[in-house]
Scaffold this active site. Structure first.
Site, PDB file in Angstrom:
ATOM      1  N   HIS A 363      17.057  -7.460 -18.424  1.00  0.00           N
ATOM      2  CA  HIS A 363      18.269  -6.712 -18.083  1.00  0.00           C
ATOM      3  C   HIS A 363      18.054  -5.602 -17.067  1.00  0.00           C
ATOM      4  O   HIS A 363      18.975  -4.831 -16.807  1.00  0.00           O
ATOM      5  CB  HIS A 363      18.891  -6.085 -19.336  1.00  0.00           C
ATOM      6  CG  HIS A 363      19.468  -7.086 -20.272  1.00  0.00           C
ATOM      7  ND1 HIS A 363      20.774  -7.508 -20.216  1.00  0.00           N
ATOM      8  CD2 HIS A 363      18.909  -7.765 -21.298  1.00  0.00           C
ATOM      9  CE1 HIS A 363      21.005  -8.390 -21.177  1.00  0.00           C
ATOM     10  NE2 HIS A 363      19.882  -8.566 -21.846  1.00  0.00           N
ATOM     11  N   LYS A 555      30.604   5.061 -17.360  1.00  0.00           N
ATOM     12  CA  LYS A 555      29.359   4.359 -17.661  1.00  0.00           C
ATOM     13  C   LYS A 555      28.336   5.416 -18.042  1.00  0.00           C
ATOM     14  O   LYS A 555      28.608   6.608 -17.937  1.00  0.00           O
ATOM     15  CB  LYS A 555      28.881   3.562 -16.442  1.00  0.00           C
ATOM     16  CG  LYS A 555      28.856   4.388 -15.135  1.00  0.00           C
ATOM     17  CD  LYS A 555      28.392   3.573 -13.931  1.00  0.00           C
ATOM     18  CE  LYS A 555      29.456   2.698 -13.338  1.00  0.00           C
ATOM     19  NZ  LYS A 555      29.125   1.305 -13.257  1.00  0.00           N
ATOM     20  N   ARG A 556      27.144   4.962 -18.499  1.00  0.00           N
ATOM     21  CA  ARG A 556      26.109   5.941 -18.782  1.00  0.00           C
ATOM     22  C   ARG A 556      25.835   6.801 -17.542  1.00  0.00           C
ATOM     23  O   ARG A 556      25.998   6.343 -16.414  1.00  0.00           O
ATOM     24  CB  ARG A 556      24.813   5.227 -19.216  1.00  0.00           C
ATOM     25  CG  ARG A 556      24.851   4.701 -20.617  1.00  0.00           C
ATOM     26  CD  ARG A 556      25.083   5.788 -21.642  1.00  0.00           C
ATOM     27  NE  ARG A 556      23.880   6.577 -21.828  1.00  0.00           N
ATOM     28  CZ  ARG A 556      23.101   6.512 -22.891  1.00  0.00           C
ATOM     29  NH1 ARG A 556      23.396   5.714 -23.895  1.00  0.00           N
ATOM     30  NH2 ARG A 556      22.026   7.253 -22.992  1.00  0.00           N
ATOM     31  N   LYS A 561      23.040   5.229 -10.944  1.00  0.00           N
ATOM     32  CA  LYS A 561      24.466   4.860 -10.926  1.00  0.00           C
ATOM     33  C   LYS A 561      25.270   5.787 -10.000  1.00  0.00           C
ATOM     34  O   LYS A 561      26.408   5.527  -9.678  1.00  0.00           O
ATOM     35  CB  LYS A 561      25.038   4.896 -12.345  1.00  0.00           C
ATOM     36  CG  LYS A 561      24.398   3.839 -13.263  1.00  0.00           C
ATOM     37  CD  LYS A 561      24.968   3.900 -14.662  1.00  0.00           C
ATOM     38  CE  LYS A 561      24.236   3.018 -15.657  1.00  0.00           C
ATOM     39  NZ  LYS A 561      24.685   1.604 -15.618  1.00  0.00           N
ATOM     40  N   THR A 663      28.907  -4.551 -16.265  1.00  0.00           N
ATOM     41  CA  THR A 663      29.954  -5.328 -16.931  1.00  0.00           C
ATOM     42  C   THR A 663      31.250  -4.521 -16.956  1.00  0.00           C
ATOM     43  O   THR A 663      32.331  -5.096 -17.055  1.00  0.00           O
ATOM     44  CB  THR A 663      29.547  -5.723 -18.365  1.00  0.00           C
ATOM     45  OG1 THR A 663      28.951  -4.589 -18.992  1.00  0.00           O
ATOM     46  CG2 THR A 663      28.570  -6.870 -18.363  1.00  0.00           C
ATOM     47  N   LYS A 667      35.416  -5.449 -16.348  1.00  0.00           N
ATOM     48  CA  LYS A 667      36.544  -5.009 -17.174  1.00  0.00           C
ATOM     49  C   LYS A 667      37.625  -4.369 -16.308  1.00  0.00           C
ATOM     50  O   LYS A 667      38.822  -4.567 -16.527  1.00  0.00           O
ATOM     51  CB  LYS A 667      36.060  -4.027 -18.256  1.00  0.00           C
ATOM     52  CG  LYS A 667      35.156  -4.705 -19.285  1.00  0.00           C
ATOM     53  CD  LYS A 667      34.280  -3.746 -20.074  1.00  0.00           C
ATOM     54  CE  LYS A 667      33.079  -4.506 -20.642  1.00  0.00           C
ATOM     55  NZ  LYS A 667      32.016  -3.625 -21.153  1.00  0.00           N
TER      56      LYS A 667
HETATM   57  C1  NBG Z   1      21.669  -3.161 -18.573  1.00  0.00           C
HETATM   58  C2  NBG Z   1      21.870  -3.124 -17.058  1.00  0.00           C
HETATM   59  C3  NBG Z   1      23.295  -3.486 -16.677  1.00  0.00           C
HETATM   60  C4  NBG Z   1      23.676  -4.795 -17.327  1.00  0.00           C
HETATM   61  C5  NBG Z   1      23.431  -4.721 -18.834  1.00  0.00           C
HETATM   62  C6  NBG Z   1      23.730  -6.026 -19.526  1.00  0.00           C
HETATM   63  C7  NBG Z   1      19.719  -2.305 -19.815  1.00  0.00           C
HETATM   64  C8  NBG Z   1      18.249  -2.354 -19.967  1.00  0.00           C
HETATM   65  N1  NBG Z   1      20.244  -3.026 -18.833  1.00  0.00           N
HETATM   66  O1  NBG Z   1      23.392  -3.599 -15.288  1.00  0.00           O
HETATM   67  O2  NBG Z   1      21.527  -1.848 -16.564  1.00  0.00           O
HETATM   68  O3  NBG Z   1      25.020  -5.098 -17.083  1.00  0.00           O
HETATM   69  O4  NBG Z   1      22.085  -4.413 -19.090  1.00  0.00           O
HETATM   70  O5  NBG Z   1      23.025  -7.070 -18.969  1.00  0.00           O
HETATM   71  O6  NBG Z   1      20.377  -1.649 -20.565  1.00  0.00           O
END
Ligand code: NBG
Length: 815
Positions: A363, A555-556, A561, A663, A667
């Site tokens: 991920h 988002k976080r 980001k 993601t 949305k």
């Molecule tokens: C996160 C990514 C996102 C991705 C999500 C789901 C982790 C390690 N990765 O870009 O930063 O959409 O995983 O795949 O949290």
């Protein structure tokens, strides 16, 4: 509606009412006078839960009887969101439930909002797991999720004087009506101890793991219904308990505290979720959590397999295990340990079965997220597993050196053990070697895995690598979150098949130029924005104009980001208005939300910075409401459901190459927001689906960005070239946003002025230009609405139903 249908609905509403009264009285011992809102929520949750049970039992019985192949999704995080509304939706009981509650003088919405949002995850990775659970049930895939039942999920975020304050999330305080404790499936998990070599009666050597300490894993099951299909899958979360309530030896010695210690230490394993996202910290308790849930799950899976099958050779025909990132990587070793040490299989047979069973999803390529456990720590906690990892590595490297004799550099790079400095286990290498499938979560991300992070592995096993672009469930993210838009869509395209087959939304395309439809679309967006406007007023005491453009980044909070890039744009706009208060700009409301990891100083400072910028801009009379900035506290699934439907512009502005997929971007698109974004992650695929005229792309591409960083990039050149950017830096340096706490933004300033590791300055001018283009487009309401409609219409690809079907067909071998 036909007469029969109406009668049926009336009957069901009546049954729900009866069941509600019954549950409130006999399960909670409450009546109309004493019941709180929360009691009413719990009563309704029990009503709906009861309606899931038949399907749940039947589904599980059928999987059992058919001895079908099952998928196990191992994830340290799940962010399912509130379940009452979702379960009502998936059971197709929305109208009846609303009716029943109305007739009792209650509001279903109010009840639903009583539910604690289970925050058992940090961000995208945990939410993806929840979307997959929904899609797997909806597609009828025999699947089960495994994770940890944390007593405390992700912290609750409060904003106080602009700062993030973390408050414990006591989500279980009033009980959890959706879970069923299953003490009969309690499993013993071992830690520490040592290994001894022995020989059995036939003279065959074997290894025994002795003197280990035991912890119990207690199962808690949550039903996961599919959409209108009577299928109910299971999410099994493990809670840690001690094998003995008290240590009687200490107890008899009169040391009560010591006597309780083992119990407390064991239970600590599932106490709290680690609140960091995309960052790895080598803490012992975290490794314990990983092994704890993994071992319990693998033992449970093997137990279930053995009920029907007696030959492990058929294991991969009956079981597929998907590892959600490297957090459950040790599952591979635990499985080998059980096959070799306990089941007596020979190594090669066991290894072949393992490889065919496991699959791994990566991920992120951010180096700080990659798990690598110190050998010393790992070996102490899991001595047998350490030996097995060495054995796996030795055999693997032998294979590698057969292909690349004398290429010591490559062998060192590919080893499961990192030898430079403190010896560490590279968990991603373990996953790749022990799995038959390695996937990234978007096209670009997978390409980068193949070309950079895992290049050596891609050279060695090209067939293992594949891409699975993430997705989101349309049930929660459109049908439930945006009921107005859902109704409009269903009425317009003549049916609600889109809920199960999101490509149906394509049927909206011809309506994108229909004046009446455009008007209806705009009305829905406006109503959703009015909703959010009320929420903002309630939460922040701030009045915003629902007629302004809602420009949103949620988002976080993370440097990559680039919330700071968005903040810089807002400051530049502010400076422009200050210089010329009569300047005509498209009014905007900038909305931020997101949590920062409690130990991530820069991210926490970014939150304070945004809040201070907001304060200055919102209070300045010269601005006359043309620009407002809002930071909403405690971002999570429930808040997200309010925000996406009310958004006009979606900020997806990560440094190219850094966001594996994203993601949230999907949305927004699904809910008709237009994206401003970099050529990163799934943004690229969003652009492909929606077409270049309906998205605003800017900035350096991934290759260029990484080249710049590699060559040693200096932001000052960019700062001096762009007068707006220069102004932004001056304002920060002059403490314009920190008059009352001078110096607090020095860390941000220094970091961006000297290093700018995520290329904010390099992308700033292009971002500003893209924002200008956005303003121009927004000023043409009908034109903007057309873009908005086409975004929703072309979002079909991003259904997690599509993603999960690809996993099923191409990785799990399930049709
Ligand atoms: C996160 C990514 C996102 C991705 C999500 C789901 C982790 C390690 N990765 O870009 O930063 O959409 O995983 O795949 O949290």
């Amino acid at each position: 509606m036909k007469k029969d249908d109406k009668k049926k609905k009336d009957d069901i509403a009546q049954e729900l009412k009866n069941s509600f009264m019954h549950n409130r009285k006999y399960s909670l011992a409450k009546d109309i006078y004493t019941a709180t809102e929360s009691d009413n929520y719990r009563s309704m949750a029990m009503v709906i839960r009861d309606r899931l049970i038949d399907g749940w039992i039947l589904t599980q019985q059928r999987y059992h009887d058919e001895n079908c192949k099952r998928v196990y999704y191992l994830s340290l995080e799940f962010l399912p969101g509130r379940l009452l509304g979702n379960n009502i939706l998936n059971l197709d009981l929305e109208q009846e439930s609303n009716r029943a509650m109305e007739e009792l003088g209650l509001s279903l919405d109010v009840l639903c909002n009583q539910e604690k949002d289970p925050g058992l995850g940090n961000g995208g990775l945990g939410r993806l797991a929840a979307c997959f659970m929904d899609s797997m049930a909806t597609l009828g895939i025999p699947a089960m999720g495994y994770g940890i039942r944390y007593d405390y999920g992700i912290f609750k975020q409060k904003i106080s004087e602009g700062y993030q304050v973390e408050v414990p999330d006591e989500w279980l305080k009033l009980g959890n009506p959706w879970e069923f404790e299953r003490p009969e499936y309690t499993i013993k998990v071992r830690f520490y101890g040592m290994t001894v070599k022995r020989t059995d009666r036939d003279g065959k050597p074997y290894v025994e793991w002795v003197n280990a300490r035991d912890v119990l894993a207690v199962a808690y099951d949550t039903p996961i219904p599919g959409f209108k299909n009577s299928i109910v899958n299971n999410l099994r979360l493990w809670s840690a308990g001690s094998t003995e309530e008290f240590d009687f030896e200490y107890f008899n010695d009169g040391d009560y505290i010591k006597a309780c210690e083992n119990k407390i230490l064991s239970e600590n394993i599932s106490r709290v979720l680690y609140p960091s996202d995309s960052v790895y910290k080598g803490l012992e308790l975290r490794l314990k959590q990983e092994y704890f849930f993994t071992s319990a799950s693998i033992q449970d899976i093997i137990r279930r397999f053995k009920m029907h099958n007696d030959d492990f050779k058929s294991f991969p025909d009956k079981v597929a295990i998907q590892l959600n990132d490297t957090h459950p990587a040790v599952a591979i070793v635990e499985f080998m340990r059980i096959l070799v040490d306990e089941e007596g299989l020979d190594w090669d047979a066991a290894w072949e079965i393992t490889g065919r069973t496991f699959a791994y999803t990566n991920h992120t390529i951010m180096p700080e997220a990659l798990e690598s456990w110190p050998v010393s720590l790992f070996g102490k906690l899991l001595p047998r597993h350490m030996e097995l990892i060495y054995e796996i590595n030795m055999r693997f490297l032998k294979d590698v050196s057969k292909h690349y004799p004398h290429d010591l550099g490559r062998i060192g790079r590919m080893s499961l053990i990192e030898e430079s400095g403190e010896k560490k286990i590279r968990m991603s290498h373990l996953c790749i070697v022990g799995s038959h499938s390695v996937n990234g979560v978007s096209g670009l991300h997978t390409d980068l895995l193949k070309q950079t992070l895992f290049k050596d592995f891609f050279d060695f096993y090209p067939e293992k690598f594949n891409s699975k672009t993430n997705g989101i469930t349309p049930r929660r993210w459109l049908k439930k979150a945006n009921p107005r838009l859902s109704r409009l869509i269903t009425d317009t395209i003549g049916g609600s098949d889109w809920i199960r087959n999101l490509s149906e939304l394509k049927k909206l395309v011809p309506f994108a130029s229909d004046a009446a439809f455009i008007d209806a679309w705009r009305k829905v967006k406006t109503e959703n924005k009015e909703n959010l406007t009320r929420y903002i007023k309630n939460q922040n005491g701030l009045t915003v104009d629902p007629g302004s453009m809602f420009d949103v980044q949620v988002k976080r909070i993370h440097e990559y980001k680039r919330q700071m890039l968005f903040a810089f744009y807002l400051i530049a706009q502010y400076a422009k208005l200050k210089a010329d208060p009569k300047a005509e700009i498209v009014p905007r409301t900038a909305i931020f939300a997101g949590k920062a990891a409690p130990g991530y100083v820069i991210a926490k400072t970014i939150i304070k910075f945004i809040n201070n910028v907001a304060d200055v801009i919102n209070k300045d009379p010269d601005i006359k409401g043309k620009l407002k900035v809002v930071f909403l506290e405690n971002y999570g699934v429930s808040l997200a459901e309010r925000i996406f439907p009310a958004s006009d512009l979606s900020e997806q502005i990560s440094t190219a190459g850094k966001e594996a997929s994203g993601t949230g971007n999907m949305k927004f698109m699904l809910n008709g927001a237009v994206t401003i974004g970099t050529w990163d992650g799934a943004n690229i695929e969003i652009a492909e689906e929606v077409g270049p005229e309906n998205i605003f792309i800017f900035g350096k591409r991934a290759e260029e960005a990484s080249d710049m960083t590699a060559k040693g990039y200096d932001p000052k050149g960019y700062i001096n070239k762009d007068p707006f950017l220069k102004e932004v830096f001056s304002l920060i340096q002059e403490e314009f946003f920190s008059q009352f706490e001078p110096g607090i933004f020095k860390v941000l300033y220094e970091n961006l002025y000297r290093k700018d590791p995520y290329l904010i300055c390099a992308d700033f001018s292009e971002y500003l230009a893209a924002q200008e283009a956005v303003s121009g487009a927004y000023a043409d309401t009908a034109g903007w609405m057309k873009k908005s409609i086409l975004n929703t219409a072309n979002s079909g690809k991003f259904s997690s139903d599509r993603t999960v079907s690809e996993y099923a067909k191409e990785i799990w071998g399930i049709s």
